[in-house]
Design a protein around this motif. Structure first.
Motif, mmCIF file in Angstrom:
data_model
loop_
_atom_site.group_PDB
_atom_site.id
_atom_site.type_symbol
_atom_site.label_atom_id
_atom_site.label_comp_id
_atom_site.label_asym_id
_atom_site.label_seq_id
_atom_site.Cartn_x
_atom_site.Cartn_y
_atom_site.Cartn_z
ATOM 1 N N GLU A 1 0.812 -1.213 0.000
ATOM 2 C CA GLU A 1 0.000 0.000 0.000
ATOM 3 C C GLU A 1 0.847 1.265 0.000
ATOM 4 O OE1 GLU A 1 0.838 -1.254 4.147
ATOM 5 O OE2 GLU A 1 0.097 -2.255 2.337
ATOM 6 N N LYS A 2 2.127 1.133 0.355
ATOM 7 C CA LYS A 2 3.017 2.296 0.351
ATOM 8 C C LYS A 2 4.047 2.233 -0.785
ATOM 9 C CE LYS A 2 3.320 5.265 2.948
ATOM 10 N NZ LYS A 2 2.756 6.639 2.840
ATOM 11 N N ILE A 3 3.953 1.239 -1.620
ATOM 12 C CA ILE A 3 4.867 1.111 -2.761
ATOM 13 C C ILE A 3 4.214 1.752 -3.978
ATOM 14 C CG2 ILE A 3 5.998 -0.489 -4.342
ATOM 15 C CD1 ILE A 3 6.351 -2.391 -1.952
ATOM 16 N N GLY A 4 4.840 2.817 -4.495
ATOM 17 C CA GLY A 4 4.278 3.544 -5.637
ATOM 18 C C GLY A 4 4.596 2.896 -6.964
ATOM 19 N N MET A 5 5.753 2.263 -7.056
ATOM 20 C CA MET A 5 6.140 1.544 -8.269
ATOM 21 C C MET A 5 7.280 0.605 -7.930
ATOM 22 S SD MET A 5 8.544 4.035 -10.635
ATOM 23 C CE MET A 5 7.469 5.444 -10.742
#
Length: 603
Positions: free
Chosen positions: A173-177
């Motif tokens: 949920e906190k990984i953007g890419m």
């Protein structure tokens, strides 16, 4: 003054971006964007959805630089990115935030993030949150905190995960890419095609990232048209580039530049029994593909199972197309060269550079007992057909050009543009032309058929088999006269496809032309003494074919121009004395070769 200039620039770039976004189905990552001449706005104008800035913490400030030696005190993350974004939103230049900043930390993660958190308090109103779901997101790359600490950071901050090992227990949920170096998968340099096992490794990783419903980017990847297309086809979410405007322009046009032929056409196999035979030339059929260069022919070939009627032929050469007054010819001068054997100025029809009328093939061949006809997918006042009956220095003077048709030696004309001849109808009747409304049986000696009042539709717009049916009718009509004949058939809209840089138009119009070519070749097989010549007046578009796939009938065309070019065009010949047309020569020589063969019959 500087503020006004900056705002004007932003407005222009915003307009460019909106136009690009309307057509794109790809996403770009503007790599090291702070090195652009105009950071942020260059990427924004190209519609980039991921914009990278390297950040170094120095003296409590976040400097936009890759290393300490390149620091410029005026270039901070605030001055280059956050302030322009805030001002753009306030002024309306930026209508919505559909991009994120990828902030690559070059100094230690935790202290650098502390300063970033403090700096972002001044921009809280533009940042992503539950209350502002369309706000700006920052994705932290480079030096990052431990994954277990990601949750400690605010809603607007995400992280760039960099590992081949992916698992369900990551803080997704906190990984953007997910980003990795392309060199971990392949040594491909962006030229040609990637080695298949390396391509598969890249594809497998993209698919793995997508299985976690996340987006993927590769840094250190090739930065070329071939690479952009390859990554686009593989589904890379953020295509990494140092040239966002060029990449956006190329990828946004892929839908227009790539064409897949929906249905293969059958190809007639010539008998070659009369090909090159020294039998007297009784009939001459000249087919002109307007704007039809080697790439146009090749694109139709590759889109049709790697075969065309045209490419069955064995006698071929190249024609130099220059006009009398210009290196690059237009259709008027190009067709006049074929019709009269003389070079003339661009825009001139059937006259020499001084404006003196020149005899054209229908005029000259009438003296040798030939009937003649012209067919076009253009209007009959168009430059190519008009060169075979008119004598006028300006191709756009439709009324004056139309007045020459009743005076011509033609026995048949078929094409569009009937409205241009409204004042000539009585003269056409007096000249013995029977104006027909279809191509049915007729006993008339001279026939005129205006298929449309204005322009005919393109093949993909519903023109149907008009060119094939008109050609078949003309061959039957002229053959029944029991006299030698000359017929010119023009496929006009290959040229239109080049001008419009439309791959679909070029391929479909060339394939339509090829059906007429088959009809003519078959006629030559059945009528010894027929000479078939197939060429072009010039090439249009500076077309090349960077990629394609024969198995799926797909080609990608690229364009150097939207105008004519001076490149030589191919010429093909079939039937009696076809071998006379081998070699490289001026366009005027086509006329003289025809006349030489016609005169041989008399002698």
């Amino acid at each position: 003054m500087l503020k006004i200039f900056s705002l004007s620039l932003c407005l222009l770039l915003s307009i460019f971006q909106l136009a690009a976004q309307d057509s794109k189905t790809f996403q770009l990552h503007s790599h090291n964007d702070y090195l652009q001449t105009v950071p942020f706005w260059t990427a924004y104008s190209a519609g980039a959805t991921s914009i990278e800035v390297d950040v170094i913490l120095q003296d409590g400030k976040l400097m936009a630089a890759h290393e300490v030696e390149s620091i410029n005190p005026k270039r901070t993350i605030e001055s280059l990115y956050l302030d322009p974004i805030a001002e753009g939103l306030k002024s309306g230049v930026i209508s919505k935030i559909d991009f994120h900043l990828l902030v690559d930390l070059k100094t230690s993660a935790y202290p650098t993030l502390e300063v970033l958190l403090e700096s972002m308090k001044d921009y809280s109103d533009i940042l992503f949150s539950q209350e502002n779901p369309e706000g700006l997101k920052l994705i932290i790359s480079g030096n990052r905190p431990k994954p277990e600490d990601y949750e400690k950071y605010p809603a607007w901050m995400f992280f760039d995960y960099q590992s081949k090992v992916l698992s369900e227990d990551l803080p997704w949920e906190k990984i953007g890419m997910v980003s990795l170096s392309f060199r971990q998968f392949s040594i491909w340099n962006g030229k040609g095609r990637m080695v298949e096992d390396q391509r598969k490794a890249v594809q497998d990783f993209i698919d793995l990232v997508h299985s976690f419903d996340k987006l993927v980017r590769f840094w250190g990847s090739p930065d070329s048209k071939s690479a952009w297309k390859a990554f686009y086809n593989m589904g890379e979410d953020y295509i990494n580039t140092d040239h966002p405007i060029a990449a956006a322009e190329y990828l946004s046009k892929l839908g227009e530049n790539v064409y897949q032929n929906p249905a293969l056409q059958d190809v007639y196999q010539p008998k070659f029994e009369v090909d090159g035979a020294k039998t007297p030339v009784e009939n001459v059929i000249l087919l002109i593909g307007d704007g039809n260069g080697l790439a146009q022919i090749s694109s139709a070939l590759f889109s049709n199972g790697n075969q065309l009627n045209l490419t069955q032929l064995k006698n071929m050469g190249f024609v130099k197309t220059q006009a009398a007054d210009d290196f690059t010819t237009d259709s008027a001068a190009g067709a006049t060269a074929y019709a009269t054997g003389e070079k003339t100025n661009n825009r001139a029809l059937g006259v020499d550079p001084a404006g003196k009328a020149l005899e054209n093939l229908p005029d000259v061949l009438d003296g040798y007992g030939f009937s003649s006809g012209i067919i076009t997918t253009d209007q009959l006042t168009g430059a190519t057909p008009a060169s075979f009956y008119a004598h006028h220095p300006e191709r756009d003077d439709s009324d004056q050009i139309a007045a020459y048709l009743p005076k011509s030696k033609l026995d048949l004309f078929i094409g569009g543009g009937g409205a241009k001849f409204s004042s000539e109808m009585e003269n056409l009747h007096e000249a013995g032309f029977t104006m027909v409304e279809n191509l049915g049986e007729t006993s008339a000696e001279r026939i005129g058929y205006f298929v449309a009042n204005d322009a005919l539709p393109k093949k993909l717009e519903g023109r149907g088999d008009y060119l094939l049916e008109s050609t078949a009718f003309a061959l039957d009509f002229l053959a029944k006269k029991k006299t030698p004949f000359f017929l010119m058939v023009e496929a006009a809209n290959i040229d239109s496809g080049g001008h419009e840089n439309s791959s679909s138009m070029i391929v479909s119009e060339m394939l339509d032309f090829d059906q007429a070519i088959a009809e003519v070749i078959q006629f030559a097989d059945q009528n010894p003494g027929t000479l078939v010549i197939i060429t072009a007046d010039h090439e249009t578009g500076g077309v090349s074919i960077p990629q394609g796939d024969i198995a799926s009938s797909t080609v990608e065309l690229a364009y150097h121009s939207d105008d004519h070019t001076g490149i030589m065009v191919p010429i093909f010949a079939y039937g009696a004395h076809a071998d006379e047309f081998r070699g490289v020569y001026e366009n005027t020589e086509v006329f003289h070769k025809i006349m030489k063969l016609v005169k041989m019959n008399i002698e």
